[in-house]
Motif scaffolding. Sequence first.
Motif, PDB file in Angstrom:
ATOM      1  N   ILE A  45     -22.594 -56.289 -19.244  1.00  0.00           N
ATOM      2  CA  ILE A  45     -23.360 -55.659 -20.325  1.00  0.00           C
ATOM      3  C   ILE A  45     -24.278 -54.620 -19.699  1.00  0.00           C
ATOM      4  O   ILE A  45     -25.091 -54.940 -18.829  1.00  0.00           O
ATOM      5  N   CYS A  46     -24.144 -53.380 -20.128  1.00  0.00           N
ATOM      6  CA  CYS A  46     -24.832 -52.286 -19.437  1.00  0.00           C
ATOM      7  C   CYS A  46     -25.355 -51.264 -20.445  1.00  0.00           C
ATOM      8  O   CYS A  46     -25.109 -51.378 -21.640  1.00  0.00           O
ATOM      9  N   GLY A  47     -26.054 -50.275 -19.916  1.00  0.00           N
ATOM     10  CA  GLY A  47     -26.591 -49.234 -20.779  1.00  0.00           C
ATOM     11  C   GLY A  47     -25.827 -47.936 -20.729  1.00  0.00           C
ATOM     12  O   GLY A  47     -26.195 -46.976 -21.407  1.00  0.00           O
ATOM     13  N   ASP A  48     -24.766 -47.886 -19.936  1.00  0.00           N
ATOM     14  CA  ASP A  48     -24.022 -46.637 -19.767  1.00  0.00           C
ATOM     15  C   ASP A  48     -22.536 -46.958 -19.643  1.00  0.00           C
ATOM     16  O   ASP A  48     -22.122 -47.643 -18.702  1.00  0.00           O
ATOM     17  N   PRO A  49     -21.705 -46.489 -20.574  1.00  0.00           N
ATOM     18  CA  PRO A  49     -20.261 -46.778 -20.507  1.00  0.00           C
ATOM     19  C   PRO A  49     -19.609 -46.308 -19.212  1.00  0.00           C
ATOM     20  O   PRO A  49     -18.540 -46.800 -18.842  1.00  0.00           O
ATOM     21  N   TYR A  50     -20.239 -45.365 -18.505  1.00  0.00           N
ATOM     22  CA  TYR A  50     -19.661 -44.872 -17.254  1.00  0.00           C
ATOM     23  C   TYR A  50     -19.500 -45.990 -16.237  1.00  0.00           C
ATOM     24  O   TYR A  50     -18.622 -45.925 -15.355  1.00  0.00           O
ATOM     25  N   THR A  51     -20.328 -47.034 -16.316  1.00  0.00           N
ATOM     26  CA  THR A  51     -20.235 -48.095 -15.315  1.00  0.00           C
ATOM     27  C   THR A  51     -18.863 -48.777 -15.345  1.00  0.00           C
ATOM     28  O   THR A  51     -18.407 -49.278 -14.321  1.00  0.00           O
ATOM     29  N   GLY A  52     -18.205 -48.797 -16.507  1.00  0.00           N
ATOM     30  CA  GLY A  52     -16.857 -49.346 -16.564  1.00  0.00           C
ATOM     31  C   GLY A  52     -15.889 -48.513 -15.734  1.00  0.00           C
ATOM     32  O   GLY A  52     -15.063 -49.045 -14.979  1.00  0.00           O
ATOM     33  N   LYS A  53     -16.004 -47.187 -15.861  1.00  0.00           N
ATOM     34  CA  LYS A  53     -15.168 -46.290 -15.059  1.00  0.00           C
ATOM     35  C   LYS A  53     -15.470 -46.478 -13.582  1.00  0.00           C
ATOM     36  O   LYS A  53     -14.560 -46.520 -12.742  1.00  0.00           O
ATOM     37  N   TRP A  54     -16.746 -46.619 -13.263  1.00  0.00           N
ATOM     38  CA  TRP A  54     -17.145 -46.798 -11.872  1.00  0.00           C
ATOM     39  C   TRP A  54     -16.579 -48.098 -11.296  1.00  0.00           C
ATOM     40  O   TRP A  54     -16.122 -48.140 -10.149  1.00  0.00           O
ATOM     41  N   LEU A  55     -16.588 -49.169 -12.096  1.00  0.00           N
ATOM     42  CA  LEU A  55     -16.022 -50.439 -11.627  1.00  0.00           C
ATOM     43  C   LEU A  55     -14.526 -50.297 -11.332  1.00  0.00           C
ATOM     44  O   LEU A  55     -14.013 -50.865 -10.362  1.00  0.00           O
ATOM     45  N   ARG A  56     -13.817 -49.548 -12.180  1.00  0.00           N
ATOM     46  CA  ARG A  56     -12.390 -49.325 -11.929  1.00  0.00           C
ATOM     47  C   ARG A  56     -12.187 -48.550 -10.624  1.00  0.00           C
ATOM     48  O   ARG A  56     -11.291 -48.861  -9.827  1.00  0.00           O
ATOM     49  N   GLU A  57     -13.024 -47.522 -10.418  1.00  0.00           N
ATOM     50  CA  GLU A  57     -12.917 -46.736  -9.187  1.00  0.00           C
ATOM     51  C   GLU A  57     -13.206 -47.611  -7.970  1.00  0.00           C
ATOM     52  O   GLU A  57     -12.513 -47.531  -6.945  1.00  0.00           O
ATOM     53  N   LEU A  58     -14.217 -48.460  -8.081  1.00  0.00           N
ATOM     54  CA  LEU A  58     -14.590 -49.332  -6.976  1.00  0.00           C
ATOM     55  C   LEU A  58     -13.473 -50.331  -6.666  1.00  0.00           C
ATOM     56  O   LEU A  58     -13.153 -50.585  -5.503  1.00  0.00           O
TER      57      LEU A  58
END
Length: 277
Positions: free
Chosen positions: A9-22
């Motif tokens: 649960i986060c404040g920025d949808p970009y973190t989902g993209k970042w998790l995929r990249e990671l």
Amino acid sequence: MSDQAFRWICGDPYTGKWLRELAGKTGHRVTVRESSDQLHNVAVQGPRSRELLHELIWTPEQQTPLAELAWFHFTIGRIGDARGIPVMVSRTGYTGELGFEVWCHPDDAEVLWDRVWQSGQKYGIAPMGFDALDKLRIEAGLIFAEHEFCPLTNPFEAGIGFTTPLKTNDEDFVGRKAIERQSPESRHKLMGLVTETNDPIHHGDEIYHGRFPVGVVTSATFSPLLKQQVALCRLAPDFAAVDTLLEIGQLDGQQKRIPARVVSLPFYDPQRTRVRS
């Protein structure tokens, strides 16, 4: 949610993209799926929130009863009884008070709201909009994205250094080397400011010691609880001591200065006994 399933649960949808990249860089075999359109959230906050939800939430035997739910933990249940609307309840919030968040499918959100509203009448329940929530989180010294922190902000300067424990955690994490290259003595510090005037102050206002800028206001509001203007700010280390007298500068045709005093955070309930109750 289980040994191999997590809800982020986060404040920025970009973190989902970042998790995929990671995951791609580290070779982990994971699936990251956004579920924002499948979840709604009704926050129930305040000293009697536990009593109210205890009446509403049924939990199966294998789940933690709401009355025993620990801070930052969650449980699974239903509204009313075993045949009611399925919900997840987390003991979380953004108010500095005892509180819970009830998560449900969007199709069930109106029914959930109505049940909470009806059952809350005897407790003097009131609706809370975003402006009220913002006042509460500032009074409680809670940080907010693009105010107290952003991609350029060191976690220690944002007041969340506990998330990057350099001394107690030997494991690597993204950004560790960059943090270790910085001198701890040079870090700005998240502190509170109070003023004795009714002049409004705002995010981005610079803070001065004499003619020299020494920090910036990150969030500000008039506190109904303290009955004065309060602000969260980042200050240079030499000026971050409690009771230091500074000035907030504003440009309104001429340079205007508002006297302010440095205080510790949170502005009230320093041991956070309310949220832990």
